[in-house]
Design a protein around this motif. Structure first.
Motif, PDB file in Angstrom:
ATOM      1  N   UNK A   5      16.740  70.387  73.590  1.00  0.00           N
ATOM      2  CA  UNK A   5      15.417  70.391  73.521  1.00  0.00           C
ATOM      3  C   UNK A   5      14.637  69.868  72.539  1.00  0.00           C
ATOM      4  N   UNK A   6      13.600  68.934  72.847  1.00  0.00           N
ATOM      5  CA  UNK A   6      12.693  68.273  71.939  1.00  0.00           C
ATOM      6  C   UNK A   6      11.432  69.312  71.672  1.00  0.00           C
ATOM      7  N   UNK A   7      11.511  69.832  70.334  1.00  0.00           N
ATOM      8  CA  UNK A   7      10.662  70.652  69.940  1.00  0.00           C
ATOM      9  C   UNK A   7      10.176  71.893  70.756  1.00  0.00           C
ATOM     10  N   UNK A   8       9.207  72.145  71.030  1.00  0.00           N
ATOM     11  CA  UNK A   8       8.601  73.257  71.822  1.00  0.00           C
ATOM     12  C   UNK A   8       8.723  72.979  73.553  1.00  0.00           C
ATOM     13  N   UNK A   9       8.646  71.718  73.762  1.00  0.00           N
ATOM     14  CA  UNK A   9       8.581  70.979  75.389  1.00  0.00           C
ATOM     15  C   UNK A   9       9.804  71.495  75.946  1.00  0.00           C
ATOM     16  N   UNK A  10       9.811  71.257  77.341  1.00  0.00           N
ATOM     17  CA  UNK A  10      10.907  71.521  78.205  1.00  0.00           C
ATOM     18  C   UNK A  10      11.592  70.454  78.276  1.00  0.00           C
ATOM     19  N   UNK A  11      11.173  69.039  77.653  1.00  0.00           N
ATOM     20  CA  UNK A  11      12.222  67.894  77.907  1.00  0.00           C
ATOM     21  C   UNK A  11      13.306  67.997  76.916  1.00  0.00           C
ATOM     22  N   UNK A  12      14.419  67.663  77.484  1.00  0.00           N
ATOM     23  CA  UNK A  12      15.579  67.565  76.480  1.00  0.00           C
ATOM     24  C   UNK A  12      16.008  66.089  76.204  1.00  0.00           C
ATOM     25  N   UNK A  13      17.106  65.893  75.520  1.00  0.00           N
ATOM     26  CA  UNK A  13      17.700  64.568  74.860  1.00  0.00           C
ATOM     27  C   UNK A  13      19.143  64.802  74.986  1.00  0.00           C
ATOM     28  N   UNK A  14      19.776  63.597  75.387  1.00  0.00           N
ATOM     29  CA  UNK A  14      21.109  63.521  75.036  1.00  0.00           C
ATOM     30  C   UNK A  14      21.265  63.368  73.575  1.00  0.00           C
ATOM     31  N   UNK A  15      22.353  63.576  72.620  1.00  0.00           N
ATOM     32  CA  UNK A  15      22.465  63.570  71.217  1.00  0.00           C
ATOM     33  C   UNK A  15      22.502  61.923  70.989  1.00  0.00           C
ATOM     34  N   UNK A  16      22.683  61.076  71.924  1.00  0.00           N
ATOM     35  CA  UNK A  16      22.845  59.665  71.937  1.00  0.00           C
ATOM     36  C   UNK A  16      21.891  59.143  72.840  1.00  0.00           C
TER      37      UNK A  16
END
Length: 330
Positions: A5-16
């Motif tokens: 997860x990115x910070x306190x948002x609901x957005x996620x990111x793959x590690x790459x």
């Protein structure tokens, strides 16, 4: 591929993550088929986070990335772009855009605009080029000379867009850590994108940005992990931040390569994984202009790296003893 997860948002990111600057013909041209194949290869490798910007090829990167992702379920990938430069048509185009780094015709000009209206107009233009109705993350792009306006006008506009659900996460992307540290400390950004300042050769962000981000719960995406070339292929003539690397940096990279070789690990594998050792770092962003480059990056990213390699780099004086290093898989 693992997502965070990115910070306190609901957005996620793959590690790459996939960086789209080269899709905008960074320095040299690539054709549409090659650009699409690069995105396809990233997808096949498990990458689901893609980054672009209007600056990259005067909108070409956004158009190509949107086209390459079209047809894939929108909920299955994360998309980020940037605001701060509006693109305006040139009445009588002359020449190319290589002065700004992109091998495209100079059919448009960039105009800095970190006003609230500029943020909304810029994002509207980006959505049209990408062919989507929303992006997951929006960064203020290189606001180095516009910090006060970016904080006073652009960020409130991004907050409103986040509240409206037009974007999921907001932040800033720069090539320096000091100003990003200001965003982390003084605003409610979810994520910052830092290029080139947290690598095996340049760990300057460890003094300010990374501890600030960890303390505030802000995610950091790290780009430029090869410092434009010297950490991918250290040799005389290699580049560091797009200029010829000083001999002492080439020598240091070569020493790192020797240590890595003792463990059967390519230097570029250590380079692409290093930043993930810090708890504030959510993802590593790697640019690619063709399928082979992103396939190789993903392969290096997945290679097992023994703890002993990092310990050896520290014992050799190539990393400071207190630098955090990865202790598990990607």
């Amino acid at each position: 591929m693992r997502q965070v997860r990115l910070g306190r948002s609901a957005v996620t990111s793959t590690r790459l993550s996939f960086g789209g600057a080269a899709l905008g013909n960074l320095f040299t041209a690539v054709d549409d088929a090659t650009a699409t194949a690069a995105v396809d290869a990233a997808w096949a490798a498990g990458v689901r986070t893609f980054d672009t910007a209007p600056h990259y090829g005067l909108g070409l990167s956004e158009r190509r990335l949107g086209q390459a992702l079209r047809g894939r379920p929108r909920a299955e990938y994360q998309l980020s772009t940037k605001v701060g430069r509006l693109l305006e048509p040139v009445a009588e185009p002359v020449g190319d855009d290589l002065a700004d780094g992109f091998a495209v015709p100079a059919t448009q000009r960039r105009r800095w605009d970190f006003s609230a209206d500029g943020v909304r107009r810029g994002l509207e233009q980006s959505l049209l080029r990408l062919g989507v109705d929303h992006v997951d993350t929006v960064y203020l792009h290189d606001p180095d000379d516009h910090l006060d306006q970016a904080v006073a006008e652009a960020l409130p506009a991004l907050r409103q867009l986040r509240a409206e659900g037009v974007v999921g996460a907001i932040g800033a992307g720069m090539n320096q850590s000091a100003a990003l540290t200001r965003f982390v400390r003084e605003t409610d950004v979810d994520v910052v994108l830092l290029a080139g300042r947290y690598t095996l050769l340049d760990r300057s962000a460890l003094a300010d940005l990374l501890p600030a981000a960890a303390g505030r719960g802000v995610s950091v995406v790290v780009g430029g992990v090869f410092n434009s070339g010297v950490l991918a292929d250290p040799r005389p003539g290699a580049t560091f931040d797009y200029t010829p690397a000083p001999p002492e940096l080439v020598e240091r990279a070569l020493r790192m390569q020797e240590v890595c070789a003792r463990y059967g690990v390519p230097l570029r594998a250590a380079a692409v994984r290093f930043a993930l050792g810090h708890p504030a770092v959510a993802s590593v962003l790697v640019g690619a202009r063709n399928a082979d480059e992103i396939t190789d990056a993903a392969r290096q990213f997945d290679l097992p790296i023994p703890d002993a390699l990092w310990a050896d780099l520290k014992a050799s004086g190539l990393l400071s003893a207190d630098v955090p290093v990865p202790k598990d898989g990607p």
